[in-house]
Design a protein around this motif. Structure first.
Motif, PDB file in Angstrom:
ATOM      1  N   SER A  22     -58.018 -37.275  39.374  1.00 41.75           N
ATOM      2  CA  SER A  22     -59.375 -37.546  39.858  1.00 41.75           C
ATOM      3  C   SER A  22     -60.235 -38.131  38.740  1.00 41.75           C
ATOM      4  O   SER A  22     -61.083 -38.991  38.986  1.00 41.75           O
ATOM      5  N   GLU A  23     -60.014 -37.669  37.505  1.00 36.69           N
ATOM      6  CA  GLU A  23     -60.796 -38.206  36.380  1.00 36.69           C
ATOM      7  C   GLU A  23     -60.482 -39.689  36.162  1.00 36.69           C
ATOM      8  O   GLU A  23     -61.376 -40.500  35.929  1.00 36.69           O
ATOM      9  N   ALA A  24     -59.174 -40.041  36.238  1.00 37.02           N
ATOM     10  CA  ALA A  24     -58.789 -41.452  36.044  1.00 37.02           C
ATOM     11  C   ALA A  24     -59.350 -42.308  37.186  1.00 37.02           C
ATOM     12  O   ALA A  24     -59.784 -43.442  36.964  1.00 37.02           O
ATOM     13  N   PHE A  25     -59.341 -41.755  38.383  1.00 39.00           N
ATOM     14  CA  PHE A  25     -59.893 -42.501  39.524  1.00 39.00           C
ATOM     15  C   PHE A  25     -61.396 -42.720  39.324  1.00 39.00           C
ATOM     16  O   PHE A  25     -61.914 -43.824  39.535  1.00 39.00           O
ATOM     17  N   ALA A  26     -62.091 -41.675  38.879  1.00 43.36           N
ATOM     18  CA  ALA A  26     -63.535 -41.808  38.623  1.00 43.36           C
ATOM     19  C   ALA A  26     -63.791 -42.871  37.561  1.00 43.36           C
ATOM     20  O   ALA A  26     -64.701 -43.704  37.697  1.00 43.36           O
ATOM     21  N   LYS A  27     -62.962 -42.871  36.525  1.00 47.41           N
ATOM     22  CA  LYS A  27     -63.131 -43.860  35.450  1.00 47.41           C
ATOM     23  C   LYS A  27     -62.929 -45.273  36.008  1.00 47.41           C
ATOM     24  O   LYS A  27     -63.658 -46.212  35.674  1.00 47.41           O
ATOM     25  N   ARG A  28     -61.931 -45.422  36.883  1.00 49.77           N
ATOM     26  CA  ARG A  28     -61.655 -46.729  37.496  1.00 49.77           C
ATOM     27  C   ARG A  28     -62.884 -47.215  38.277  1.00 49.77           C
ATOM     28  O   ARG A  28     -63.305 -48.370  38.189  1.00 49.77           O
ATOM     29  N   ILE A  29     -63.490 -46.297  39.048  1.00 52.69           N
ATOM     30  CA  ILE A  29     -64.664 -46.661  39.852  1.00 52.69           C
ATOM     31  C   ILE A  29     -65.839 -47.026  38.922  1.00 52.69           C
ATOM     32  O   ILE A  29     -66.545 -48.010  39.146  1.00 52.69           O
ATOM     33  N   GLY A  30     -66.011 -46.228  37.878  1.00 47.78           N
ATOM     34  CA  GLY A  30     -67.108 -46.493  36.938  1.00 47.78           C
ATOM     35  C   GLY A  30     -66.930 -47.832  36.232  1.00 47.78           C
ATOM     36  O   GLY A  30     -67.891 -48.577  36.036  1.00 47.78           O
ATOM     37  N   THR A  31     -65.682 -48.159  35.871  1.00 43.21           N
ATOM     38  CA  THR A  31     -65.411 -49.434  35.186  1.00 43.21           C
ATOM     39  C   THR A  31     -65.716 -50.607  36.124  1.00 43.21           C
ATOM     40  O   THR A  31     -66.305 -51.615  35.708  1.00 43.21           O
ATOM     41  N   LEU A  32     -65.337 -50.476  37.393  1.00 48.17           N
ATOM     42  CA  LEU A  32     -65.612 -51.555  38.355  1.00 48.17           C
ATOM     43  C   LEU A  32     -67.123 -51.729  38.527  1.00 48.17           C
ATOM     44  O   LEU A  32     -67.632 -52.852  38.548  1.00 48.17           O
ATOM     45  N   ARG A  33     -67.823 -50.603  38.647  1.00 43.89           N
ATOM     46  CA  ARG A  33     -69.294 -50.681  38.755  1.00 43.89           C
ATOM     47  C   ARG A  33     -69.871 -51.389  37.526  1.00 43.89           C
ATOM     48  O   ARG A  33     -70.696 -52.296  37.659  1.00 43.89           O
ATOM     49  N   ASP A  34     -69.410 -50.980  36.344  1.00 43.56           N
ATOM     50  CA  ASP A  34     -69.961 -51.549  35.108  1.00 43.56           C
ATOM     51  C   ASP A  34     -69.605 -53.023  34.938  1.00 43.56           C
ATOM     52  O   ASP A  34     -70.293 -53.758  34.223  1.00 43.56           O
ATOM     53  N   SER A  35     -68.514 -53.442  35.591  1.00 41.28           N
ATOM     54  CA  SER A  35     -68.106 -54.852  35.467  1.00 41.28           C
ATOM     55  C   SER A  35     -68.948 -55.757  36.369  1.00 41.28           C
ATOM     56  O   SER A  35     -68.781 -56.970  36.361  1.00 41.28           O
ATOM     57  N   GLY A  36     -69.811 -55.146  37.191  1.00 40.00           N
ATOM     58  CA  GLY A  36     -70.699 -55.944  38.036  1.00 40.00           C
ATOM     59  C   GLY A  36     -70.148 -56.223  39.426  1.00 40.00           C
ATOM     60  O   GLY A  36     -70.707 -57.052  40.156  1.00 40.00           O
ATOM     61  N   ALA A  37     -69.052 -55.540  39.805  1.00 42.58           N
ATOM     62  CA  ALA A  37     -68.507 -55.748  41.157  1.00 42.58           C
ATOM     63  C   ALA A  37     -69.571 -55.366  42.188  1.00 42.58           C
ATOM     64  O   ALA A  37     -70.203 -54.311  42.071  1.00 42.58           O
ATOM     65  N   ALA A  38     -69.767 -56.229  43.183  1.00 47.17           N
ATOM     66  CA  ALA A  38     -70.802 -55.947  44.199  1.00 47.17           C
ATOM     67  C   ALA A  38     -70.269 -55.016  45.281  1.00 47.17           C
ATOM     68  O   ALA A  38     -70.952 -54.080  45.709  1.00 47.17           O
ATOM     69  N   ASP A  39     -69.058 -55.291  45.732  1.00 47.54           N
ATOM     70  CA  ASP A  39     -68.487 -54.526  46.840  1.00 47.54           C
ATOM     71  C   ASP A  39     -67.039 -54.153  46.553  1.00 47.54           C
ATOM     72  O   ASP A  39     -66.270 -54.968  46.037  1.00 47.54           O
ATOM     73  N   LEU A  40     -66.699 -52.937  46.924  1.00 47.80           N
ATOM     74  CA  LEU A  40     -65.340 -52.434  46.731  1.00 47.80           C
ATOM     75  C   LEU A  40     -64.867 -51.865  48.066  1.00 47.80           C
ATOM     76  O   LEU A  40     -65.492 -50.942  48.608  1.00 47.80           O
ATOM     77  N   ALA A  41     -63.788 -52.434  48.601  1.00 45.62           N
ATOM     78  CA  ALA A  41     -63.289 -51.992  49.918  1.00 45.62           C
ATOM     79  C   ALA A  41     -61.949 -51.282  49.760  1.00 45.62           C
ATOM     80  O   ALA A  41     -61.047 -51.767  49.073  1.00 45.62           O
ATOM     81  N   PHE A  42     -61.849 -50.126  50.388  1.00 41.83           N
ATOM     82  CA  PHE A  42     -60.607 -49.345  50.405  1.00 41.83           C
ATOM     83  C   PHE A  42     -59.969 -49.516  51.771  1.00 41.83           C
ATOM     84  O   PHE A  42     -60.610 -49.211  52.793  1.00 41.83           O
ATOM     85  N   LEU A  43     -58.724 -49.985  51.801  1.00 47.69           N
ATOM     86  CA  LEU A  43     -58.078 -50.273  53.080  1.00 47.69           C
ATOM     87  C   LEU A  43     -56.978 -49.257  53.394  1.00 47.69           C
ATOM     88  O   LEU A  43     -56.122 -48.956  52.546  1.00 47.69           O
ATOM     89  N   ILE A  44     -57.030 -48.734  54.614  1.00 45.63           N
ATOM     90  CA  ILE A  44     -56.053 -47.735  55.088  1.00 45.63           C
ATOM     91  C   ILE A  44     -55.348 -48.314  56.312  1.00 45.63           C
ATOM     92  O   ILE A  44     -56.003 -48.792  57.246  1.00 45.63           O
ATOM     93  N   GLY A  45     -54.027 -48.266  56.302  1.00 38.91           N
ATOM     94  CA  GLY A  45     -53.254 -48.846  57.397  1.00 38.91           C
ATOM     95  C   GLY A  45     -53.154 -47.930  58.602  1.00 38.91           C
ATOM     96  O   GLY A  45     -53.641 -46.802  58.612  1.00 38.91           O
ATOM     97  N   GLY A  46     -52.492 -48.453  59.632  1.00 36.35           N
ATOM     98  CA  GLY A  46     -52.251 -47.673  60.841  1.00 36.35           C
ATOM     99  C   GLY A  46     -50.853 -47.073  60.814  1.00 36.35           C
ATOM    100  O   GLY A  46     -50.260 -46.908  59.739  1.00 36.35           O
ATOM    101  N   ALA A  47     -50.303 -46.780  61.977  1.00 32.98           N
ATOM    102  CA  ALA A  47     -49.007 -46.091  62.065  1.00 32.98           C
ATOM    103  C   ALA A  47     -47.889 -46.865  61.363  1.00 32.98           C
ATOM    104  O   ALA A  47     -46.945 -46.278  60.828  1.00 32.98           O
ATOM    105  N   ASN A  48     -47.990 -48.194  61.335  1.00 31.10           N
ATOM    106  CA  ASN A  48     -46.946 -49.006  60.696  1.00 31.10           C
ATOM    107  C   ASN A  48     -47.210 -49.252  59.218  1.00 31.10           C
ATOM    108  O   ASN A  48     -46.372 -49.837  58.537  1.00 31.10           O
ATOM    109  N   GLY A  49     -48.379 -48.889  58.751  1.00 27.94           N
ATOM    110  CA  GLY A  49     -48.724 -49.136  57.354  1.00 27.94           C
ATOM    111  C   GLY A  49     -49.415 -50.473  57.165  1.00 27.94           C
ATOM    112  O   GLY A  49     -49.691 -51.192  58.126  1.00 27.94           O
ATOM    113  N   LEU A  50     -49.713 -50.791  55.897  1.00 32.76           N
ATOM    114  CA  LEU A  50     -50.398 -52.050  55.568  1.00 32.76           C
ATOM    115  C   LEU A  50     -49.382 -53.167  55.369  1.00 32.76           C
ATOM    116  O   LEU A  50     -48.308 -52.938  54.799  1.00 32.76           O
ATOM    117  N   ALA A  51     -49.733 -54.361  55.788  1.00 30.38           N
ATOM    118  CA  ALA A  51     -48.845 -55.515  55.603  1.00 30.38           C
ATOM    119  C   ALA A  51     -48.590 -55.719  54.112  1.00 30.38           C
ATOM    120  O   ALA A  51     -49.522 -55.597  53.306  1.00 30.38           O
TER     121      ALA A  51
END
Ligand SMILES: C[S@@+](CC[C@H](N)C(=O)[O-])C[C@H]1O[C@@H](n2cnc3c(N)ncnc32)[C@H](O)[C@@H]1O
Length: 160
Positions: free
Chosen positions: A85-114
């Motif tokens: 969780s700490e590494a994930f938080a750091k990843r999010i903080g780094t993206l925020r600090d890099s100026g990223a405007a939008d971050l989308a998390f994609l979750i697949g359905g029963a077959n998964g993501l292409a």
């Protein structure tokens, strides 16, 4: 930076929906103070009876059309990278600090993501090697995002 969970399938009124809404509103309330806000969860669904790779490719199109234009993509997949969780938080903080405007998390359905969608993602993350139901993955992700903003803001929710 705005974060959004975008998933295949509709979550009906159910305990998972209650939990998801609760974590998203906590994420938004705590995140705003540190420059992270939550967009409403978006859900996509293909109504036609497609199968296998054709269905996954159509769902990928729907997911990409539903997220903000130019958003960075993180794909959720059991073959992805497992981190603390700490590494994930750091990843999010780094993206925020890099100026990223939008971050989308994609979750697949029963077959998964292409596979093409996983390749397009800037990062593929896993909640372990087991396969979880996509309804639960939404809740787990919303909780980890909330946890991440508490870690970044020094809130006592997370105890290492
Ligand atoms: C029921 S799973 C689909 C499993 C599918 N057979 C596959 O190979 O991807 C639905 C979605 O939940 C998410 N998911 C399930 N287990 C996961 C895990 N351990 N880590 C990250 N995401 C997971 C993924 O986005 C996946 O596409």
């Amino acid at each position: 930076m705005r974060v959004q969970i975008c998933a295949v399938g509709r979550l009906k009124a159910a305990p998972e929906k209650h939990l998801l809404d609760d974590y998203i509103s906590r994420l938004d309330a705590t995140g705003r103070g540190i420059g992270i806000s939550a967009l409403p969860v978006c859900e996509v669904e293909e109504k036609r009876r497609l199968q296998g790779s054709e269905l996954m490719e159509r769902e990928a199109e729907l997911l990409l059309a539903a997220i903000p234009k130019g958003a960075l993509i993180i794909a959720l997949d059991e073959r992805g990278r497992i981190e603390t969780s700490e590494a994930f938080a750091k990843r999010i903080g780094t993206l925020r600090d890099s100026g990223a405007a939008d971050l989308a998390f994609l979750i697949g359905g029963a077959n998964g993501l292409a596979p093409a969608l996983r390749e397009r993602a800037s990062h593929v993350m896993a909640f372990g090697a087991m396969t979880w139901p996509h309804m639960l993955v939404r809740v787990m992700l919303a909780e980890q995002l909330y946890r991440a903003v508490t870690i970044l803001s020094g809130h006592p929710y997370h105890r290492a």
